[in-house]
Design a protein around this motif. Structure first.
Motif, PDB file in Angstrom:
ATOM      1  N   ILE A  83      28.048  35.273  -3.695  1.00  0.00           N
ATOM      2  CA  ILE A  83      26.857  34.695  -3.087  1.00  0.00           C
ATOM      3  C   ILE A  83      26.804  35.119  -1.628  1.00  0.00           C
ATOM      4  CG2 ILE A  83      26.795  32.716  -4.650  1.00  0.00           C
ATOM      5  CD1 ILE A  83      28.085  31.048  -2.438  1.00  0.00           C
ATOM      6  N   GLN A  84      25.627  35.076  -1.044  1.00  0.00           N
ATOM      7  CA  GLN A  84      25.436  35.489   0.345  1.00  0.00           C
ATOM      8  C   GLN A  84      25.286  34.251   1.229  1.00  0.00           C
ATOM      9  OE1 GLN A  84      25.711  38.605   1.377  1.00  0.00           O
ATOM     10  NE2 GLN A  84      25.786  39.540  -0.685  1.00  0.00           N
ATOM     11  N   ILE A  85      26.156  34.125   2.216  1.00  0.00           N
ATOM     12  CA  ILE A  85      26.139  33.000   3.147  1.00  0.00           C
ATOM     13  C   ILE A  85      25.487  33.437   4.454  1.00  0.00           C
ATOM     14  CG2 ILE A  85      27.545  31.288   4.358  1.00  0.00           C
ATOM     15  CD1 ILE A  85      27.632  31.042   1.326  1.00  0.00           C
ATOM     16  N   PRO A  86      24.473  32.716   4.954  1.00  0.00           N
ATOM     17  CA  PRO A  86      23.828  33.100   6.217  1.00  0.00           C
ATOM     18  C   PRO A  86      24.808  33.074   7.386  1.00  0.00           C
ATOM     19  CG  PRO A  86      22.516  31.474   5.025  1.00  0.00           C
ATOM     20  CD  PRO A  86      23.843  31.535   4.337  1.00  0.00           C
ATOM     21  N   LYS A  87      24.681  34.060   8.283  1.00  0.00           N
ATOM     22  CA  LYS A  87      25.486  34.124   9.505  1.00  0.00           C
ATOM     23  C   LYS A  87      24.632  33.741  10.700  1.00  0.00           C
ATOM     24  CE  LYS A  87      28.173  37.773   9.980  1.00  0.00           C
ATOM     25  NZ  LYS A  87      28.632  39.176   9.997  1.00  0.00           N
ATOM     26  N   ASP A  88      25.294  33.541  11.839  1.00  0.00           N
ATOM     27  CA  ASP A  88      24.588  33.129  13.051  1.00  0.00           C
ATOM     28  C   ASP A  88      23.574  34.166  13.515  1.00  0.00           C
ATOM     29  OD1 ASP A  88      26.296  31.031  12.876  1.00  0.00           O
ATOM     30  OD2 ASP A  88      27.604  31.648  14.518  1.00  0.00           O
ATOM     31  N   ASN A  89      23.849  35.447  13.230  1.00  0.00           N
ATOM     32  CA  ASN A  89      22.987  36.522  13.723  1.00  0.00           C
ATOM     33  C   ASN A  89      21.828  36.845  12.786  1.00  0.00           C
ATOM     34  OD1 ASN A  89      24.292  37.775  11.606  1.00  0.00           O
ATOM     35  ND2 ASN A  89      25.422  39.238  12.877  1.00  0.00           N
ATOM     36  N   GLY A  90      21.628  36.016  11.772  1.00  0.00           N
ATOM     37  CA  GLY A  90      20.538  36.255  10.849  1.00  0.00           C
ATOM     38  C   GLY A  90      20.919  37.080   9.639  1.00  0.00           C
ATOM     39  N   LYS A  91      22.091  37.720   9.679  1.00  0.00           N
ATOM     40  CA  LYS A  91      22.576  38.486   8.542  1.00  0.00           C
ATOM     41  C   LYS A  91      23.291  37.548   7.572  1.00  0.00           C
ATOM     42  CE  LYS A  91      23.189  42.754  11.242  1.00  0.00           C
ATOM     43  NZ  LYS A  91      24.163  43.811  11.655  1.00  0.00           N
ATOM     44  N   SER A 333      29.665  28.525  23.520  1.00  0.00           N
ATOM     45  CA  SER A 333      28.720  29.633  23.725  1.00  0.00           C
ATOM     46  C   SER A 333      27.309  29.188  23.348  1.00  0.00           C
ATOM     47  CB  SER A 333      29.123  30.846  22.896  1.00  0.00           C
ATOM     48  OG  SER A 333      28.923  30.603  21.521  1.00  0.00           O
ATOM     49  N   LYS A 334      26.309  29.771  24.002  1.00  0.00           N
ATOM     50  CA  LYS A 334      24.916  29.414  23.731  1.00  0.00           C
ATOM     51  C   LYS A 334      24.572  29.627  22.265  1.00  0.00           C
ATOM     52  CE  LYS A 334      23.166  30.443  28.375  1.00  0.00           C
ATOM     53  NZ  LYS A 334      22.266  31.311  29.172  1.00  0.00           N
ATOM     54  N   LYS A 335      25.057  30.728  21.733  1.00  0.00           N
ATOM     55  CA  LYS A 335      24.770  31.070  20.340  1.00  0.00           C
ATOM     56  C   LYS A 335      25.310  30.007  19.390  1.00  0.00           C
ATOM     57  CE  LYS A 335      25.865  34.723  16.991  1.00  0.00           C
ATOM     58  NZ  LYS A 335      26.545  36.019  16.817  1.00  0.00           N
ATOM     59  N   LYS A 336      26.575  29.623  19.574  1.00  0.00           N
ATOM     60  CA  LYS A 336      27.183  28.616  18.701  1.00  0.00           C
ATOM     61  C   LYS A 336      26.533  27.252  18.901  1.00  0.00           C
ATOM     62  CE  LYS A 336      30.264  30.901  16.375  1.00  0.00           C
ATOM     63  NZ  LYS A 336      30.180  30.998  14.901  1.00  0.00           N
ATOM     64  N   TYR A 337      26.184  26.941  20.153  1.00  0.00           N
ATOM     65  CA  TYR A 337      25.560  25.650  20.433  1.00  0.00           C
ATOM     66  C   TYR A 337      24.222  25.535  19.705  1.00  0.00           C
ATOM     67  CZ  TYR A 337      23.495  21.731  22.900  1.00  0.00           C
ATOM     68  OH  TYR A 337      22.908  20.538  23.191  1.00  0.00           O
ATOM     69  N   ARG A 338      23.408  26.581  19.782  1.00  0.00           N
ATOM     70  CA  ARG A 338      22.108  26.555  19.109  1.00  0.00           C
ATOM     71  C   ARG A 338      22.280  26.403  17.593  1.00  0.00           C
ATOM     72  NH1 ARG A 338      20.720  30.750  22.913  1.00  0.00           N
ATOM     73  NH2 ARG A 338      21.233  32.312  21.335  1.00  0.00           N
TER      74      ARG A 338
END
Length: 433
Positions: A83-91, A333-338
């Motif tokens: 199965i495909q799990i969504p990542k933080d970067n949209g991939k 990090s901003k990315k992880k926080y969002r």
């Protein structure tokens, strides 16, 4: 069984050239029974639909049958569900779900291989290891920057690391200390096991499926020979000054005294990875000036404040102690926080109709888990920010449980007195050993 595995670990730790030629007999009923007790019953089931509870209904009979198939070499891993799990970067990240019996054998095999290789791994590796983790990696990196001669930091990420592990290299690296042909044959069977995604079957030509009990250990052995052993036994001999690396799974950070050493590492690393069928992820790889003298040096060159870098969900930046000494500081990090805020928002939208007591219990579980990971020295401000965001989202979506507002803000605050939210606190002192 634990005594036998511990003995293997002791022998492996004492002799750098030791080879184990007879390990397959350890895949016995005793070890498989132990693995059955350890496996999480909440994990997703494979394509056969068999859960831990279902397998355990006739456990002795099932294990006897499995042991017999292992002994006569007729055991063959079944198809894994991907199965495909969504990542933080949209991939997305592909995740393999094996059937329960394969999970059992994988875990048993992992215990045997780990007994051989855990003593061989260098201290710079922190991912998927006993008594190590993200926080020990952050502490080690902090030590390298604050206490050593670090002026340059090279942050790196291997592109789709688990998906592109070369099977031939996997067998070569595992085979350095394990010479038992039956163990090696079983590993190869798991590597080559077919996968199914959206009802389509695929052969596996490379990679080690994430989500399996075996793949993290295989990835560590691969990283050990590809990077860490090479870095400390070969590359460091070419350096003019101090150098070190801190590794967690496929993420790593290099610390260097001289820029020339860092540039050389970048060049040789690309060649090294190419030899093993891998490459760096350009968007997550860069060299920055960072350390005790970065602020003063950049100020002389009119280049502004030192740059920051992200590692394991934290943004690292140059700071100072209350006495004015140089300090490495970290914040979420901003990315992880969002991502974390978005995750909570989606959760409360889906679950806002649950009984209030259950909602508040689960919210506090989520807050506690967030604090236990991100509650690290210097990060209290971001913890409070997350707490406030959680409280605001909770107020907003509890008010949408019906057409009429369930609370005004005063009533909401009264509710929080009965069901208080977990307050932010620091769980990890970066300076504790």
């Amino acid at each position: 069984m634990e005594t036998k595995l511990q003995r293997i670990t002791e022998l492996s730790g004492k002799d750098a050239k030791i080879e184990f030629t007879s390990l397959y007999h350890l895949l016995n009923k005793e070890l498989l029974m132990q693995c059955h007790k350890e496996l999480d019953k909440r994990k997703a089931v494979g394509i056969d639909g068999v859960s831990k509870e279902m397998y355990g209904e006739n456990l002795n009979e099932n294990l006897d049958n499995l042991v017999q198939r292992l002994k006569n070499k007729s055991y063959k891993p079944q198809v894994s569900l991907r199965i495909q799990i969504p990542k933080d970067n949209g991939k997305t990240r592909p995740l393999g779900i094996a059937v329960y019996e394969d999970k059992l054998v994988q875990l048993a095999l992992k215990k045997i291989i780990e007994a051989v290789y855990e003593p061989r791994f260098l201290e710079c590796m922190h991912g998927f290891r006993p008594n190590k983790g993200c926080h020990t990696a952050l502490k080690a990196l902090n030590q390298s920057i604050e206490k050593e001669y670090t002026n340059w930091v090279f942050e790196a990420d291997v592109k789709e690391y688990f998906d592109h592990l070369n099977h031939e290299w996997i067998m070569k690296t595992v085979g350095v200390h394990i010479k038992d042909p039956n163990i090696l044959r079983l590993i190869k069977k798991f590597l080559k096991a077919r996968i199914m995604e959206e009802n389509v079957y695929y052969n596996t030509e490379e990679g080690a499926a994430q989500g399996s009990n075996l793949s993290p250990l295989i990835a560590n052995i691969y990283m050990h020979y590809m990077l860490t052993l090479w870095f400390y036994k070969v590359f460091k001999q070419k350096c003019r000054g101090y150098s070190s690396i801190t590794v967690y799974a496929d993420d790593f950070v290099g610390c260097f005294q001289y820029k020339g050493d860092a540039d050389l590492f970048n060049k040789l690393l690309k060649e090294r990875l190419e030899m093993f069928g891998l490459e760096l992820e350009p968007s997550k790889t860069r060299l920055i000036e960072f350390g005790k003298y970065a602020e003063a040096n950049r100020k002389k060159r009119n280049q502004g404040r030192p740059e920051t870098f992200d590692f394991l969900g934290f943004t690292h930046y140059c700071g100072k102690s209350r006495k004015g000494w140089f300090r490495v500081k970290r914040k979420t990090s901003k990315k992880k926080y969002r991502v974390k805020v978005a995750d909570f928002k989606n959760w409360i939208i889906r679950n806002r109709t649950l009984p209030l007591k259950i909602i508040m219990e689960r919210v506090n579980q989520k807050l506690r888990g967030h604090y236990q990971y991100y509650g690290i020295t210097d990060n209290i401000k971001m913890l409070r920010r997350f707490y406030n965001e959680t409280e605001n989202l909770l107020y907003k979506w509890l008010n949408r449980r019906s057409q009429r507002n369930s609370y005004n803000y005063e009533k909401f605050k009264m509710m929080l007195k009965y069901y208080p939210l977990e307050k932010p606190r620091i769980f990890v002192n970066i300076y504790d050993n």
